[in-house]
Motif scaffolding. Structure first.
Motif, PDB file in Angstrom:
ATOM      1  N   LEU A 192      -8.706   3.680  -4.485  1.00  0.00           N
ATOM      2  CA  LEU A 192      -9.683   2.767  -5.065  1.00  0.00           C
ATOM      3  C   LEU A 192      -9.032   1.850  -6.096  1.00  0.00           C
ATOM      4  O   LEU A 192      -9.462   0.710  -6.279  1.00  0.00           O
ATOM      5  N   ALA A 193      -7.991   2.349  -6.751  1.00  0.00           N
ATOM      6  CA  ALA A 193      -7.306   1.540  -7.763  1.00  0.00           C
ATOM      7  C   ALA A 193      -6.564   0.359  -7.143  1.00  0.00           C
ATOM      8  O   ALA A 193      -6.099  -0.520  -7.867  1.00  0.00           O
ATOM      9  N   ASP A 194      -6.433   0.334  -5.818  1.00  0.00           N
ATOM     10  CA  ASP A 194      -5.778  -0.761  -5.086  1.00  0.00           C
ATOM     11  C   ASP A 194      -4.386  -1.041  -5.646  1.00  0.00           C
ATOM     12  O   ASP A 194      -4.085  -2.164  -6.067  1.00  0.00           O
ATOM     13  N   PRO A 195      -3.497  -0.031  -5.630  1.00  0.00           N
ATOM     14  CA  PRO A 195      -2.168  -0.214  -6.225  1.00  0.00           C
ATOM     15  C   PRO A 195      -1.218  -0.925  -5.266  1.00  0.00           C
ATOM     16  O   PRO A 195      -1.451  -1.000  -4.065  1.00  0.00           O
ATOM     17  N   ARG A 203       1.819   0.541 -14.853  1.00  0.00           N
ATOM     18  CA  ARG A 203       1.055   1.676 -14.317  1.00  0.00           C
ATOM     19  C   ARG A 203      -0.258   1.254 -13.687  1.00  0.00           C
ATOM     20  O   ARG A 203      -0.839   2.018 -12.905  1.00  0.00           O
ATOM     21  N   ARG A 204      -0.732   0.058 -13.998  1.00  0.00           N
ATOM     22  CA  ARG A 204      -1.953  -0.435 -13.361  1.00  0.00           C
ATOM     23  C   ARG A 204      -1.758  -0.643 -11.863  1.00  0.00           C
ATOM     24  O   ARG A 204      -2.716  -0.601 -11.097  1.00  0.00           O
ATOM     25  N   ASP A 205      -0.508  -0.854 -11.437  1.00  0.00           N
ATOM     26  CA  ASP A 205      -0.230  -1.104 -10.020  1.00  0.00           C
ATOM     27  C   ASP A 205       0.442   0.079  -9.337  1.00  0.00           C
ATOM     28  O   ASP A 205       1.045  -0.075  -8.283  1.00  0.00           O
ATOM     29  N   ILE A 206       0.363   1.261  -9.958  1.00  0.00           N
ATOM     30  CA  ILE A 206       0.923   2.470  -9.358  1.00  0.00           C
ATOM     31  C   ILE A 206      -0.157   3.547  -9.333  1.00  0.00           C
ATOM     32  O   ILE A 206      -0.822   3.796 -10.330  1.00  0.00           O
ATOM     33  N   SER A 207      -0.339   4.181  -8.188  1.00  0.00           N
ATOM     34  CA  SER A 207      -1.242   5.327  -8.072  1.00  0.00           C
ATOM     35  C   SER A 207      -0.430   6.549  -7.653  1.00  0.00           C
ATOM     36  O   SER A 207       0.489   6.435  -6.842  1.00  0.00           O
ATOM     37  N   LEU A 228      -3.933   2.087   5.128  1.00  0.00           N
ATOM     38  CA  LEU A 228      -3.967   1.835   3.689  1.00  0.00           C
ATOM     39  C   LEU A 228      -2.600   1.532   3.104  1.00  0.00           C
ATOM     40  O   LEU A 228      -2.492   0.795   2.129  1.00  0.00           O
ATOM     41  N   LEU A 229      -1.540   2.089   3.708  1.00  0.00           N
ATOM     42  CA  LEU A 229      -0.208   1.858   3.162  1.00  0.00           C
ATOM     43  C   LEU A 229       0.389   0.537   3.619  1.00  0.00           C
ATOM     44  O   LEU A 229       1.439   0.124   3.126  1.00  0.00           O
ATOM     45  N   GLU A 230      -0.294  -0.120   4.534  1.00  0.00           N
ATOM     46  CA  GLU A 230       0.206  -1.402   5.023  1.00  0.00           C
ATOM     47  C   GLU A 230       0.216  -2.423   3.894  1.00  0.00           C
ATOM     48  O   GLU A 230      -0.797  -2.660   3.225  1.00  0.00           O
ATOM     49  N   GLY A 231       1.361  -3.003   3.639  1.00  0.00           N
ATOM     50  CA  GLY A 231       1.486  -3.986   2.570  1.00  0.00           C
ATOM     51  C   GLY A 231       1.741  -3.372   1.211  1.00  0.00           C
ATOM     52  O   GLY A 231       1.865  -4.085   0.222  1.00  0.00           O
ATOM     53  N   ARG A 232       1.824  -2.047   1.145  1.00  0.00           N
ATOM     54  CA  ARG A 232       2.096  -1.363  -0.117  1.00  0.00           C
ATOM     55  C   ARG A 232       3.397  -0.579  -0.004  1.00  0.00           C
ATOM     56  O   ARG A 232       3.772  -0.116   1.070  1.00  0.00           O
ATOM     57  N   THR A 233       4.048  -0.395  -1.154  1.00  0.00           N
ATOM     58  CA  THR A 233       5.242   0.443  -1.199  1.00  0.00           C
ATOM     59  C   THR A 233       4.791   1.882  -1.401  1.00  0.00           C
ATOM     60  O   THR A 233       3.970   2.168  -2.276  1.00  0.00           O
ATOM     61  N   ALA A 234       5.328   2.787  -0.596  1.00  0.00           N
ATOM     62  CA  ALA A 234       4.918   4.194  -0.678  1.00  0.00           C
ATOM     63  C   ALA A 234       6.138   5.088  -0.830  1.00  0.00           C
ATOM     64  O   ALA A 234       7.133   4.914  -0.123  1.00  0.00           O
ATOM     65  N   ILE A 235       6.042   6.021  -1.764  1.00  0.00           N
ATOM     66  CA  ILE A 235       7.072   7.055  -1.938  1.00  0.00           C
ATOM     67  C   ILE A 235       6.399   8.388  -1.630  1.00  0.00           C
ATOM     68  O   ILE A 235       5.453   8.794  -2.333  1.00  0.00           O
ATOM     69  N   ILE A 236       6.860   9.044  -0.589  1.00  0.00           N
ATOM     70  CA  ILE A 236       6.252  10.285  -0.134  1.00  0.00           C
ATOM     71  C   ILE A 236       7.210  11.445  -0.391  1.00  0.00           C
ATOM     72  O   ILE A 236       8.356  11.429   0.076  1.00  0.00           O
ATOM     73  N   ILE A 293       2.891  -7.899  -9.049  1.00  0.00           N
ATOM     74  CA  ILE A 293       3.873  -6.914  -8.600  1.00  0.00           C
ATOM     75  C   ILE A 293       3.852  -6.811  -7.070  1.00  0.00           C
ATOM     76  O   ILE A 293       2.792  -6.620  -6.467  1.00  0.00           O
ATOM     77  N   GLN A 294       5.022  -6.931  -6.468  1.00  0.00           N
ATOM     78  CA  GLN A 294       5.139  -6.819  -5.016  1.00  0.00           C
ATOM     79  C   GLN A 294       5.452  -5.388  -4.586  1.00  0.00           C
ATOM     80  O   GLN A 294       5.024  -4.949  -3.526  1.00  0.00           O
ATOM     81  N   GLY A 295       6.228  -4.658  -5.425  1.00  0.00           N
ATOM     82  CA  GLY A 295       6.489  -3.250  -5.118  1.00  0.00           C
ATOM     83  C   GLY A 295       7.908  -2.931  -4.705  1.00  0.00           C
ATOM     84  O   GLY A 295       8.170  -1.809  -4.264  1.00  0.00           O
ATOM     85  N   ALA A 296       8.854  -3.872  -4.829  1.00  0.00           N
ATOM     86  CA  ALA A 296      10.259  -3.569  -4.525  1.00  0.00           C
ATOM     87  C   ALA A 296      10.830  -2.694  -5.638  1.00  0.00           C
ATOM     88  O   ALA A 296      10.684  -3.001  -6.821  1.00  0.00           O
ATOM     89  N   ILE A 297      11.474  -1.578  -5.277  1.00  0.00           N
ATOM     90  CA  ILE A 297      11.981  -0.607  -6.258  1.00  0.00           C
ATOM     91  C   ILE A 297      13.487  -0.453  -6.083  1.00  0.00           C
ATOM     92  O   ILE A 297      13.978  -0.316  -4.946  1.00  0.00           O
TER      93      ILE A 297
END
Length: 612
Positions: free
Chosen positions: A522-525, A443-447, A552-560, A366-370
Motif C-alpha cells: 500500500l505504501a507504493d515503494p 525510507r518513504r520509498d522502501i517497504s 506488483l514487483l514490476e517496475g520496482r526494485t526487489a531484494i528477496i 527515486i528509481q531504485g538502482a542500488i
C-alpha cells in the motif's frame, strides 16, 4: 530441581548477572537537578508563579499569627483587659486563616497541574527521543529496560514536581522567617534553642549517604523486576511449552524478595530522620521552658522577656521542627528523583548513530538502482558481518540473497534501509551515497516485510494503512486483494474493522504475514525488501502471493531473502553469501550450470523433498 533449589540458584544467578549494576556513591549533581528543573520553564509564566504566590500567602499567615497571639494578645490586649480589641483581633486572625485556606487550595491545585504537565512533557520527550535512536541502541538494550525508563522512572519524579519543589521552597521560607523573628524577639533565647541544630545536622549528614545509596538500590531492584516481568509476559508461550512456570516463578520470587528487602532497608533508614528531629524538638522545648522561664522571671527591665514573647516562642518552636522534618522527606524525594533522572538522562543523552548530515538532499524521484561499493560492516569491532561486498542492482530488477544463517543477508537489507551505516565503502541509491540523503526521503520509498512480522493493536484497516495513513478505504482493500488477504479478512467478525489485539494474537502466522504484505504494498515503494517473508505461509498461500508479486514487483526494485527455491528461482540475479562475502552470483540457470554452492543448495532441497 525443586522450586526451592531453583529459587536459590536463580538468586545466585541474579546476583552474578547484575554485579555491574550497583548503587554507587555520587555527590549531589546540581547540574543534573537544574536540567531537570528546566522542564518547568514552559510554565514559568502560568502555573508556577501562581503556585509560588499562593505559597507565600499561606506561609506569611502562619508566620504572622503567633506574633498577633503572643505580643498583641498577651502583652497588650490581655494586659490592658481590652475586650473590644480582643474581638477585633479574633476577627483578624480568622480572616487570615481564611486567606491561608484559599491560598492552600490554589497552591495544591496549581502545583498538581504543574507537576502533571511536567511529567507529561518529560515522558513525551523521552519517548520521541527513543523513537529516533538508531538500531544499535535497541541491539544493546531489552524492551523491558526501556519501558522502565519511560514509565517507572518518570513516575518517580511525580512527587518531586507535584509536591517536593513547592514544599521545599515553602519550608525554606518558613525556616528563614522563623529564625529571623526569633532573633528579633529575643536573641539570647533564640541562640540558646538553636544550639541543638548542629547536633541534628551532624546526625542527619551521617544518615544522608546511607539513605541515598538505599534509594539507588531500590531503583535498581525495581528495574530488574520490571524488566523480567515484561520478558516473562512476552515469552509466556515458551515458558508454558517447556513447563517452566515453577522455575520462572522462583526466579521472580528472588527478584521480588530483593526488591522487598531494598524497599524495607530504604524506608527504615529514611524513617530514622524523624526520631532525630523529634529528639532535637524535645531538647529545644526543654531549653525553651527552662531558659525561657528564667528570662521571664528576670523581667524585661533586666534583659529578660515578656510572657507574650515566651508564648510566641512556643508557637514558633512547634512550627520550627515541622518544616525540618518535611525537609527530610523532600530530601528523600530528591534522592529518588536524582536516581531516576540519571537513568532518564542516560537515554536522552544517547545520540543516534545514523542521522541526516548537514545539507542532506532529497531524491526527487527515486528509481531504485542500488550499488554496494566495496562495503564492509561490523556490528562490533570483533565481528565482521560483511567483507568487501560489491554489487549492482538495476532499477526494477529483482535479486535474491541466499546463504546460511549469519552469512550477511539481513545485514545487506539493513544497510539499504540505512538502519546502520557501513564501516567502510558506500551504499548508494540512484548514484547517491545514502549518507547524503535525508532518512525520511529514503525510507518513504522502501517497504520491508520481515519473517517475524509485527502487527500493532488496532483494526485490520489501521494496520494495513500504517505505512500510508492517508490511504482511502478502497486503496486498502485493493492492496489486500492483490496479496490474497481480502478473503480471510472478510471472514473475520467485523471484516476490516476487526480488532486484532496485541501483536495480532487473533490471527495465524500466515494471516499476519499477508497483512504485512498488504501494508508494504500500500505504501507504493520503489524498493521492496522481503526478508524470509514467505517462511510462515503455507504452500497454497505462497502460490497466490507469487502470482500477486509478479504483477506488483514490476517496475520496482526487489531484494528477496529466502531459502525456498520457489521464491528465488525467477530472480534476475541471485547472490550466494558465506561469512559476509559473495561466493557466486547469477541467474538460476547460470548458477545451476556452475555446479557450485547454489547447485548443492538446490540439490539438498530436492533430496529433502524426495525423502519426504
Amino acid at each position: 530441581m525443586t522450586v526451592k533449589e531453583a529459587t536459590n540458584e536463580n538468586r545466585h544467578l541474579n546476583r552474578f548477572y547484575y554485579t555491574v549494576d550497583q548503587a554507587v556513591e555520587k555527590p549531589f549533581n546540581w547540574k543534573q537537578m537544574w536540567r531537570l528543573l528546566g522542564y518547568l520553564r514552559p510554565y514559568s509564566k502560568t502555573y508556577l508563579p501562581g503556585a509560588v504566590i499562593a505559597m507565600f500567602i499561606s506561609t506569611a499567615v502562619r508566620l504572622i499569627v503567633p506574633i498577633l497571639i503572643g505580643k498583641v494578645a498577651f502583652d497588650h490586649i490581655l494586659a490592658n483587659q481590652n475586650m473590644t480589641m480582643l474581638t477585633y483581633l479574633v476577627i483578624i486572625i480568622a480572616g487570615l486563616y481564611v486567606l491561608s485556606y484559599v491560598g492552600n487550595i490554589f497552591r495544591i491545585k496549581w502545583v498538581n497541574i504543574l507537576g502533571q504537565n511536567v511529567i507529561y512533557d518529560l515522558r513525551q520527550h523521552l519517548f520521541s527521543h527513543i523513537q529516533r535512536l538508531s538500531h544499535r541502541f535497541f541491539d544493546r538494550r531489552s524492551a523491558g529496560s526501556i519501558i522502565v525508563r519511560v514509565m517507572n522512572d518518570t513516575n518517580s519524579l511525580q512527587d518531586l514536581f507535584t509536591n517536593g519543589i513547592i514544599n521545599l521552597l515553602m519550608d525554606m521560607v518558613m525556616l528563614v522567617g522563623i529564625v529571623v523573628i526569633l532573633l528579633v524577639l529575643s536573641p539570647k533565647l533564640a541562640l540558646a534553642i538553636m544550639v541543638v541544630l548542629p547536633i541534628m545536622f551532624y546526625i542527619s549528614t551521617k544518615l544522608r549517604r546511607n539513605i541515598r545509596r538505599s534509594w539507588q538500590n531500590v531503583r535498581i531492584q525495581q528495574s530488574r523486576m520490571n524488566s523480567h516481568l515484561n520478558e516473562s509476559i512476552q515469552g509466556i508461550r515458551i515458558t508454558q511449552s517447556f513447563s517452566q512456570e515453577a522455575a520462572n516463578g522462583a526466579y521472580f520470587e528472588g527478584l521480588n524478595t530483593d526488591n522487598f528487602k531494598g524497599w524495607r532497608t530504604a524506608v527504615k533508614k529514611s524513617a530514622m530522620f524523624g526520631p532525630v528531629v523529634e529528639m532535637c524538638n524535645a531538647l529545644g522545648t526543654i531549653i525553651l521552658i527552662s531558659y525561657g522561664a528564667f528570662l521571664i522571671l528576670q523581667g524585661e527591665a533586666n534583659g529578660g522577656i515578656a510572657i507574650g514573647t515566651f508564648v510566641a516562642f512556643g508557637f514558633y518552636i512547634g512550627m520550627f521542627w515541622e518544616p525540618i522534618s518535611r525537609l527530610g522527606q523532600v530530601y528523600n524525594q530528591l534522592l529518588m528523583a536524582m536516581s531516576a533522572s540519571e537513568r532518564i538522562f542516560e537515554f536522552l543523552d544517547e545520540q543516534p548513530d545514523v542521522v541526516d548530515k548537514p545539507g542532506a538532499v532529497d531524491i526527487a524521484d527515486i528509481q531504485g538502482a542500488i550499488t554496494f561499493d566495496h562495503v564492509q560492516f561490523a556490528y562490533d569491532s570483533d565481528r565482521i558481518a560483511l567483507e568487501d561486498i560489491s554489487l549492482d542492482v538495476q532499477a526494477g530488477e529483482t535479486i535474491a540473497l541466499v546463504g546460511h544463517t549469519g552469512s550477511g543477508k539481513s545485514t545487506i537489507a539493513n544497510l539499504i534501509n540505512r538502519f546502520y551505516d557501513p564501516t567502510k565503502g558506500a551504499v548508494k541509491v540512484d548514484g547517491y551515497d545514502l549518507r547524503d540523503v535525508r532518512l525520511d526521503n529514503l525510507r518513504r520509498d522502501i517497504s520491508v516485510v520481515l519473517q517475524d512480522t509485527f502487527i500493532f493493536s488496532g483494526t485490520i484497516m489501521e494496520n494495513i494503512r500504517f505505512g500510508r495513513p492517508d490511504a482511502t478505504h478502497d486503496e486498502v482493500v485493493e492492496a489486500a486483494q492483490m496479496v490474497g488477504a481480502d478473503a480471510f479478512i472478510w471472514g473475520l467478525a467485523n471484516g476490516y474493522d476487526t480488532e486484532v489485539e496485541e501483536r495480532g494474537n487473533i490471527l495465524s502466522a500466515g494471516e499476519r504475514q499477508l497483512l504485512s504484505f498488504a501494508r508494504a504494498l500500500l505504501a507504493d515503494p520503489k524498493i521492496i525488501i522481503l526478508d524470509e517473508a514467505t517462511a510462515s505461509i503455507d504452500t497454497e498461500t505462497e502460490v497466490k502471493i507469487q502470482e500477486a508479486l509478479q504483477r506488483l514487483l514490476e517496475g520496482r526494485t526487489a531484494i528477496i531473502i529466502a531459502h525456498r527455491l520457489s521464491t528465488i528461482r525467477d530472480s534476475d540475479n541471485i547472490f550466494i553469501l558465506e561469512n559476509g562475502r559473495i561466493l557466486e552470483n547469477g541467474s538460476h540457470d547460470e548458477l545451476m550450470q556452475q555446479h557450485g554452492t547454489y547447485f548443492e543448495l538446490v540439490k539438498s532441497q530436492f533430496d529433502m523433498l524426495d525423502a519426504i
